[in-house]
Design an enzyme around this catalytic site. Structure first.
Site, PDB file in Angstrom:
ATOM      1  CB  SER A 181      -0.960  -0.083   1.194  1.00 62.53           C
ATOM      2  OG  SER A 181      -1.959   0.885   1.106  1.00 62.53           O
ATOM      3  CG  ASP A 189      -7.191  -2.163  -3.961  1.00 63.93           C
ATOM      4  OD1 ASP A 189      -7.757  -1.293  -3.265  1.00 63.93           O
ATOM      5  OD2 ASP A 189      -6.000  -2.477  -3.822  1.00 63.93           O
ATOM      6  CG  HIS A 191      -5.904  -1.577  -0.265  1.00 60.66           C
ATOM      7  ND1 HIS A 191      -5.310  -1.245  -1.465  1.00 60.66           N
ATOM      8  CD2 HIS A 191      -5.146  -0.973   0.703  1.00 60.66           C
ATOM      9  CE1 HIS A 191      -4.246  -0.477  -1.224  1.00 60.66           C
ATOM     10  NE2 HIS A 191      -4.127  -0.312   0.084  1.00 60.66           N
TER      11      HIS A 191
HETATM   12  C1  MLT Z   1      -1.563   5.955  -0.116  1.00 60.63           C
HETATM   13  O1  MLT Z   1      -2.012   6.934   0.442  1.00 60.63           O
HETATM   14  O2  MLT Z   1      -0.371   5.720  -0.269  1.00 60.63           O
HETATM   15  C2  MLT Z   1      -2.572   4.991  -0.628  1.00 60.63           C
HETATM   16  O3  MLT Z   1      -3.811   5.568  -0.650  1.00 60.63           O
HETATM   17  C3  MLT Z   1      -2.609   3.736   0.119  1.00 60.63           C
HETATM   18  C4  MLT Z   1      -2.784   3.939   1.590  1.00 60.63           C
HETATM   19  O4  MLT Z   1      -3.915   4.162   2.044  1.00 60.63           O
HETATM   20  O5  MLT Z   1      -1.804   3.884   2.284  1.00 60.63           O
END
Ligand code: MLT
Length: 203
Positions: free
Chosen positions: A104, A154, A185
């Site tokens: 992520s 996702d 996700h």
């Molecule tokens: C981010 O902000 O990098 C992406 O949206 C994934 C997350 O929630 O960390």
């Protein structure tokens, strides 16, 4: 700037050093259990993101879900790249033999390292990454193998964005393999198993 981290020396000095990069709200201990599945002999450098969002560690700021603070992203990407240089000296590992394993937000900063710095990573395992930045020329990524695990459903990273990221990386010369799941996700055990088989083949 120093980054909070854990370094563990592996039993196989030739194996790539795994750079672990957690998701939003995670810490440097989150992904440690994956090492055993992906590359048990590797040394591990697991880093905690330097940004806090409502108390949750991240690797760079965002303005809203999926909308990144580009200036901070660039600053934090350089900060992490500089930290890798320092850590390689301190722990005596080969800076050119570092493979990222990120989930992520951690996968996004790993992708950003490859977007901004040639030779930053030897390869990467990206669990549910997004396109970190658009409208830029990437450095050469020839001979850089990249594994992407993505969810068809996702809600944070739409399947189409996975395709876009893969295309940008491939245009820069990377070899990209995408593994699709159907669990939103989530970082699933089966995608880690797929990453592990990919790792044995490519690194
Ligand atoms: C981010 O902000 O990098 C992406 O949206 C994934 C997350 O929630 O960390």
């Amino acid at each position: 700037m120093l980054m909070k981290h854990i370094f563990e020396k592996g039993s196989n000095p030739g194996a790539p050093v795994l750079l672990l990069l957690h998701g939003t709200g995670g810490t440097e201990t989150d992904l440690l259990p994956l090492v055993e599945m992906v590359s048990p002999g590797s040394s591990v450098l697991s880093v905690r993101g330097n940004v806090l969002e409502n108390g949750m560690p991240r690797f760079f700021r965002r303005l809203a879900e999926g909308i990144f603070d580009e200036e901070d992203l660039i600053f934090r990407t350089k900060e992490l790249n500089d930290f890798l240089d320092i850590a390689a000296g301190k722990y005596d590992f080969d800076r050119e033999n570092v493979v990222a394993l990120g989930y992520s937000n951690g996968a996004n900063i790993a992708a950003s390292l490859m977007f901004h710095f040639e030779g930053a990573l030897k390869g990467a395992i990206l669990h549910h990454p997004m396109v970190p930045r658009r409208g830029m020329t990437l450095p050469s990524l020839s001979d850089v193998p990249i594994f992407i695990a993505a969810g068809k459903n996702d809600p944070i990273c739409p399947a189409q964005e996975t395709g876009e990221l893969s295309q940008l990386l491939q245009q820069a010369g990377a070899t990209v393999d995408i593994h699709w799941e159907n669990h939103g996700h989530q970082l699933t055990r089966s995608e880690v198993e797929a990453a592990s088989s990919w790792f044995q083949k490519h690194l």
